[in-house]
Design a protein around this motif. Sequence first.
Motif, mmCIF file in Angstrom:
data_model
loop_
_atom_site.group_PDB
_atom_site.id
_atom_site.type_symbol
_atom_site.label_atom_id
_atom_site.label_comp_id
_atom_site.label_asym_id
_atom_site.label_seq_id
_atom_site.Cartn_x
_atom_site.Cartn_y
_atom_site.Cartn_z
ATOM 1 N N UNK A 191 -105.061 -64.374 -0.102
ATOM 2 C CA UNK A 191 -105.739 -64.289 -1.397
ATOM 3 C C UNK A 191 -105.838 -62.820 -1.756
ATOM 4 N N UNK A 192 -106.151 -62.552 -3.005
ATOM 5 C CA UNK A 192 -106.219 -61.174 -3.471
ATOM 6 C C UNK A 192 -107.616 -60.865 -3.995
ATOM 7 N N UNK A 193 -108.009 -59.633 -3.768
ATOM 8 C CA UNK A 193 -109.259 -59.092 -4.279
ATOM 9 C C UNK A 193 -108.914 -57.784 -4.973
ATOM 10 N N UNK A 194 -109.397 -57.601 -6.186
ATOM 11 C CA UNK A 194 -109.250 -56.331 -6.885
ATOM 12 C C UNK A 194 -110.651 -55.766 -7.047
ATOM 13 N N UNK A 195 -110.847 -54.542 -6.552
ATOM 14 C CA UNK A 195 -112.186 -53.954 -6.636
ATOM 15 C C UNK A 195 -112.422 -53.302 -7.998
ATOM 16 N N UNK A 196 -113.596 -52.728 -8.189
ATOM 17 C CA UNK A 196 -113.976 -52.165 -9.487
ATOM 18 C C UNK A 196 -113.122 -50.969 -9.894
ATOM 19 N N UNK A 197 -112.440 -50.348 -8.930
ATOM 20 C CA UNK A 197 -111.594 -49.205 -9.229
ATOM 21 C C UNK A 197 -110.125 -49.593 -9.353
ATOM 22 N N UNK A 198 -109.845 -50.890 -9.341
ATOM 23 C CA UNK A 198 -108.485 -51.385 -9.517
ATOM 24 C C UNK A 198 -107.661 -51.461 -8.248
ATOM 25 N N UNK A 199 -108.258 -51.179 -7.091
ATOM 26 C CA UNK A 199 -107.513 -51.283 -5.826
ATOM 27 C C UNK A 199 -107.317 -52.753 -5.465
ATOM 28 N N UNK A 200 -106.089 -53.080 -5.096
ATOM 29 C CA UNK A 200 -105.717 -54.443 -4.730
ATOM 30 C C UNK A 200 -105.792 -54.614 -3.217
ATOM 31 N N UNK A 201 -106.537 -55.607 -2.792
ATOM 32 C CA UNK A 201 -106.577 -56.015 -1.382
ATOM 33 C C UNK A 201 -105.801 -57.324 -1.257
ATOM 34 N N UNK A 202 -104.830 -57.342 -0.362
ATOM 35 C CA UNK A 202 -104.157 -58.585 0.006
ATOM 36 C C UNK A 202 -104.798 -59.038 1.311
ATOM 37 N N UNK A 203 -105.484 -60.169 1.268
ATOM 38 C CA UNK A 203 -106.145 -60.698 2.461
ATOM 39 C C UNK A 203 -105.224 -61.766 3.030
ATOM 40 N N UNK A 204 -104.635 -61.468 4.186
ATOM 41 C CA UNK A 204 -103.518 -62.232 4.729
ATOM 42 C C UNK A 204 -103.951 -63.061 5.931
ATOM 43 N N UNK A 205 -103.475 -64.303 5.971
ATOM 44 C CA UNK A 205 -103.724 -65.194 7.102
ATOM 45 C C UNK A 205 -102.925 -64.709 8.304
ATOM 46 N N UNK A 206 -103.616 -64.137 9.257
ATOM 47 C CA UNK A 206 -102.969 -63.571 10.434
ATOM 48 C C UNK A 206 -102.208 -64.638 11.234
ATOM 49 N N UNK A 207 -102.711 -65.868 11.217
ATOM 50 C CA UNK A 207 -102.044 -66.954 11.934
ATOM 51 C C UNK A 207 -100.748 -67.392 11.277
ATOM 52 N N UNK A 211 -107.852 -44.790 -13.122
ATOM 53 C CA UNK A 211 -107.943 -45.818 -14.157
ATOM 54 C C UNK A 211 -107.744 -47.180 -13.491
ATOM 55 N N UNK A 212 -108.780 -48.020 -13.448
ATOM 56 C CA UNK A 212 -108.658 -49.314 -12.781
ATOM 57 C C UNK A 212 -107.524 -50.189 -13.319
ATOM 58 N N UNK A 213 -107.166 -50.021 -14.585
ATOM 59 C CA UNK A 213 -106.119 -50.852 -15.182
ATOM 60 C C UNK A 213 -104.719 -50.425 -14.768
ATOM 61 N N UNK A 214 -104.553 -49.193 -14.318
ATOM 62 C CA UNK A 214 -103.224 -48.722 -13.926
ATOM 63 C C UNK A 214 -103.160 -48.294 -12.460
ATOM 64 N N UNK A 215 -104.240 -48.492 -11.734
ATOM 65 C CA UNK A 215 -104.269 -48.095 -10.321
ATOM 66 C C UNK A 215 -103.181 -48.809 -9.536
ATOM 67 N N UNK A 216 -102.550 -48.086 -8.631
ATOM 68 C CA UNK A 216 -101.515 -48.668 -7.764
ATOM 69 C C UNK A 216 -101.967 -48.667 -6.313
#
Length: 124
Positions: free
Chosen positions: A104-120, A54-59
């Motif tokens: 920044x954050x990206x949430x895909x169509x299946x509710x998975x959260x990507x944290x895109x982190x500044x490596x520097x 469930x994209x709304x409750x995906x962890x």
Amino acid sequence: MSETITANLPSRDFARTEAFYARLGFETRFRDDGWMILGLGDTQAEFFPHPEVDPKTSWFSACLRSDDIEALHARFSGAGLPTDRLSIPRLTGIFKHASAPRMFALVDEDGSLWRVIDQGDLPG
């Protein structure tokens, strides 16, 4: 010796997941009925079938570390994703909380959260 860790994320439908990530610039590196690997540059993410997620409750989540989050954010922004706080999928702007690195954050169509982190911005 070389080791690699990759994200393993759910997909309700491989064709939809593949199309979504293609809009962000990912390429398909492997796909069969039980597994899919998508790549972006030198990194990749792996997906497994999970038709009942469930994209709304995906962890599920993953981190992607980049030395140029502005360029990556611009690339992902080209996909025209919603930017409000409740849409799935969605893309946030670049932000920074307290002592955390810029991200920044990206949430895909299946509710998975990507944290895109500044490596520097990472310590050490």
